[in-house]
Design a protein around this motif. Structure first.
Motif, short mmCIF file in Angstrom:
data_model
loop_
_atom_site.label_atom_id
_atom_site.label_comp_id
_atom_site.label_asym_id
_atom_site.label_seq_id
_atom_site.Cartn_x
_atom_site.Cartn_y
_atom_site.Cartn_z
N VAL A 106 -31.38 34.42 -31.70
CA VAL A 106 -30.24 34.94 -32.47
C VAL A 106 -28.92 34.42 -31.89
CG1 VAL A 106 -28.95 37.06 -33.01
CG2 VAL A 106 -31.44 37.01 -33.27
N SER A 107 -28.85 34.36 -30.57
CA SER A 107 -27.60 33.97 -29.90
C SER A 107 -27.23 32.52 -30.18
CB SER A 107 -27.74 34.18 -28.38
OG SER A 107 -27.97 35.54 -28.08
N ARG A 108 -28.21 31.67 -30.50
CA ARG A 108 -27.92 30.26 -30.74
C ARG A 108 -27.07 30.02 -31.97
NH1 ARG A 108 -33.92 28.49 -30.95
NH2 ARG A 108 -33.08 26.85 -32.29
N GLY A 238 -48.92 27.99 -41.06
CA GLY A 238 -48.21 29.15 -40.54
C GLY A 238 -46.73 29.10 -40.88
N ALA A 239 -45.94 29.87 -40.13
CA ALA A 239 -44.51 29.98 -40.40
C ALA A 239 -43.76 28.71 -40.01
CB ALA A 239 -43.93 31.17 -39.63
N ILE A 240 -42.59 28.53 -40.62
CA ILE A 240 -41.69 27.44 -40.24
C ILE A 240 -40.80 28.00 -39.14
CG2 ILE A 240 -40.04 25.72 -41.04
CD1 ILE A 240 -42.82 25.62 -42.36
N TRP A 241 -41.23 27.84 -37.89
CA TRP A 241 -40.58 28.46 -36.74
C TRP A 241 -39.31 27.72 -36.35
CZ3 TRP A 241 -42.64 33.02 -35.87
CH2 TRP A 241 -44.01 33.23 -36.06
N LEU A 242 -38.41 28.45 -35.68
CA LEU A 242 -37.18 27.85 -35.18
C LEU A 242 -37.30 27.38 -33.73
CD1 LEU A 242 -34.53 30.37 -36.62
CD2 LEU A 242 -35.65 28.42 -37.74
N SER A 243 -38.31 27.84 -33.02
CA SER A 243 -38.49 27.46 -31.61
C SER A 243 -39.35 26.20 -31.51
CB SER A 243 -39.16 28.58 -30.82
OG SER A 243 -38.28 29.65 -30.64
N GLU A 302 -29.31 17.93 -41.33
CA GLU A 302 -28.37 18.98 -40.98
C GLU A 302 -29.06 20.15 -40.28
OE1 GLU A 302 -24.94 21.91 -42.93
OE2 GLU A 302 -26.01 20.49 -44.23
N LEU A 303 -30.21 20.56 -40.80
CA LEU A 303 -30.86 21.74 -40.23
C LEU A 303 -31.58 21.44 -38.93
CD1 LEU A 303 -32.00 23.46 -43.50
CD2 LEU A 303 -30.27 24.22 -41.89
N THR A 304 -32.12 20.24 -38.78
CA THR A 304 -32.72 19.88 -37.51
C THR A 304 -31.65 19.80 -36.43
OG1 THR A 304 -34.47 18.65 -38.66
CG2 THR A 304 -34.20 18.21 -36.30
N THR A 305 -30.49 19.28 -36.78
CA THR A 305 -29.37 19.25 -35.83
C THR A 305 -28.92 20.66 -35.49
OG1 THR A 305 -28.61 17.11 -36.67
CG2 THR A 305 -27.00 18.45 -35.48
N LEU A 306 -28.81 21.51 -36.49
CA LEU A 306 -28.36 22.88 -36.27
C LEU A 306 -29.32 23.66 -35.39
CD1 LEU A 306 -26.32 25.15 -37.11
CD2 LEU A 306 -27.89 25.66 -38.99
N VAL A 307 -30.62 23.50 -35.64
CA VAL A 307 -31.63 24.31 -34.94
C VAL A 307 -32.03 23.69 -33.61
CG1 VAL A 307 -34.01 25.18 -35.09
CG2 VAL A 307 -32.49 25.33 -37.07
N HIS A 308 -32.13 22.36 -33.55
CA HIS A 308 -32.67 21.71 -32.34
C HIS A 308 -31.67 20.81 -31.61
CE1 HIS A 308 -36.69 23.20 -33.05
NE2 HIS A 308 -36.64 22.79 -34.31
N GLY A 309 -30.52 20.56 -32.21
CA GLY A 309 -29.52 19.73 -31.54
C GLY A 309 -29.49 18.31 -32.08
N ALA A 310 -28.33 17.66 -31.89
CA ALA A 310 -28.12 16.32 -32.44
C ALA A 310 -29.03 15.28 -31.81
CB ALA A 310 -26.65 15.91 -32.25
N GLU A 311 -29.26 15.37 -30.50
CA GLU A 311 -30.10 14.37 -29.83
C GLU A 311 -31.55 14.48 -30.29
OE1 GLU A 311 -31.45 11.27 -27.61
OE2 GLU A 311 -29.39 11.80 -28.19
#
Length: 449
Positions: A106-108, A238-243, A302-311
């Motif tokens: 949540v904090s991310r 399964g779920a589309i996880w954010l971690s 956009e979402l991969t950058t948002l969730v996992h970072g630009a690199e």
């Protein structure tokens, strides 16, 4: 847009709300403290939760203060909303671990350095656990009508399906108490949630009205669904996880890249922070040139950058391109390559550990044609030979010209992977798996000749 209600409406993020005129006035006249809850009923959050988190972020960007509530208490019970059967109660120790994971997730997505709009993350276990049961019944339960509770859609559905325990039946009291507690502690005057939680949201509004004689608000966002109406957030696996430890960034990227054309406009509006004009241009391009998949690519990046970072996004984009011959597979790091192999369902090949340690050529490794058949890039070994003869076979993006070609050690990526491709788009992989069996060649499952 200057009006956050208009912004949320344009993005299709309002399913239901208490008096929308009063809510609009409250949001436009002053800074509002609001909250949304996330229960630790799984080891992480998924894209259904992400839609709610990004709605919180939009409100924070509009100058309002978010509170992310992690359900350290409610996660021990389970919300009956949207479920046809009773949840299994998880051990307290496991729920406590999940609380910490979800607190971090949540904090991310919230800003904790935004002045008076800085975010806060809390756990409802802090005020629920110390409360004696008699106080709960007198101070909270007294304000709830059983008749109204039975009339909630989530409760009626469970009763029709066979029943509901008192534990889950009481969930709406706990959620309402959360709203009351946040109102008292932080002046919280708006609760967000999914549309399947609408009954719980208005229960909190009603409790605050009864106990504090105050008027507060609730806003439900729609459940994120596909064009056929089924819920988003799940795949066959399964779920589309954010971690990243639950779902690799590569698989996350591929999920967005592969959404159906009809779903792109709605997903762009819900999940993207691009300006309206840019989203509308992507919608038009997706409609006029669907093969280019411009909307899907924009979402994925956009979402991969948002969730996992630009690199991490850069790495998975490079991997996605390399997989289809537009880059070097050898330059991919091992974790990313492992995710690529998993995504294309790499076929395991067993090799004795001693043979792997001493051989410079991997004796017993099947020919490329056999590997292509095993990996599913061709239907049969003979078809593999024909593809090689016709110039359409690739091993690690290198064209194979010898129909009897056999890979050796130097062909293995990170010592264990071979990527096979037929033409431009049909990709498979094999992965070497070390065993303790005596030397005697590698084992490959049966393939058609």
């Amino acid at each position: 847009m200057d009006d956050i209600i208009d912004e949320l409406s344009w993005r299709g993020l309002i399913a239901d709300t208490t008096d929308i005129g009063e809510l609009r006035t409250a949001l436009n006249s002053d800074r509002l403290t609001f909250y949304a809850g996330f229960d630790p009923t799984a080891p992480g959050l998924h894209i259904g939760n992400l839609a709610l988190l990004l709605t919180m972020r939009r409100l924070q960007l509009a100058g309002h203060r978010p509170i992310g509530l992690v359900g350290g208490a409610t996660g021990l019970i389970g919300d009956p909303s949207g479920r046809s059967a009773e949840r299994a109660l998880n051990p307290r120790e496991l729920v406590a671990q999940w609380v910490q994971r979800i607190r971090g997730e949540v904090s991310r997505f919230l800003d904790f350095d935004a002045g008076e709009s800085s975010a806060l993350v809390v756990s409802n276990l802090d005020w629920t656990e110390p409360m004696p049961v008699l106080h709960f019944l007198r101070d909270i339960g007294k304000h709830f009508s059983v008749n109204r509770m039975l009339d909630r859609d989530s409760v009626k559905a469970r009763l029709e399906a066979g029943g509901i325990s008192y534990t889950e039946f009481s969930y709406q009291l706990l959620q309402a108490m959360d709203y009351l507690e946040l109102y008292r502690r932080h002046g919280c005057a708006l609760q967000l949630g999914g549309s399947d939680q609408w009954g719980n949201l208005v229960a909190g509004v009603d409790l605050i009205r009864r106990v504090e004689s105050a008027s507060v608000h609730a806003l439900a966002i729609p459940l994120i669904t596909k064009a056929d109406g089924t819920k988003y957030g799940k795949t066959e696996g399964g779920a589309i996880w954010l971690s990243a430890d639950l779902m690799s960034p590569y698989a996350f990227y591929q999920f967005w890249l592969n959404v159906a054309d009809a779903e792109v406009p709605g997903l762009l509006r819900v999940f993207s922070f691009k300006p309206h004009e840019e989203i509308e241009a992507l919608e038009r391009e997706s409609l006029e040139h669907p093969a280019a998949r411009a909307g899907q690519r924009a979402l994925a990046e956009e979402l991969t950058t948002l969730v996992h970072g630009a690199e991490e996004c850069r790495r998975v984009v490079a991997a996605s391109q390399a997989l289809f011959g537009r880059g070097s597979l050898a330059e991919l790091d091992e974790l990313t390559l492992a995710a690529v192999a998993a995504e294309v369902r790499a076929v395991p090949i067993e090799v004795p550990a001693r043979e792997s340690a001493v051989s410079t050529t991997l004796s017993g490794l099947p020919p490329v044609a056999n590997l292509m058949a095993a990996a599913g890039t061709v239907p049969t070994v003979s078809a593999g030979r024909r593809v090689i003869a016709e110039g359409g076979a690739y091993l690690n993006n290198q064209k194979v010209t010898d129909v009897g070609a056999i890979p050796d050690r130097k062909d293995l990526l990170h010592g264990r992977y071979l990527i096979l491709r037929r033409g431009k788009h049909t990709v498979g992989a094999v992965e070497l798996v070390l065993t303790d069996e005596p030397p005697g060649g590698m084992k490959l499952g049966p393939t058609k000749l």
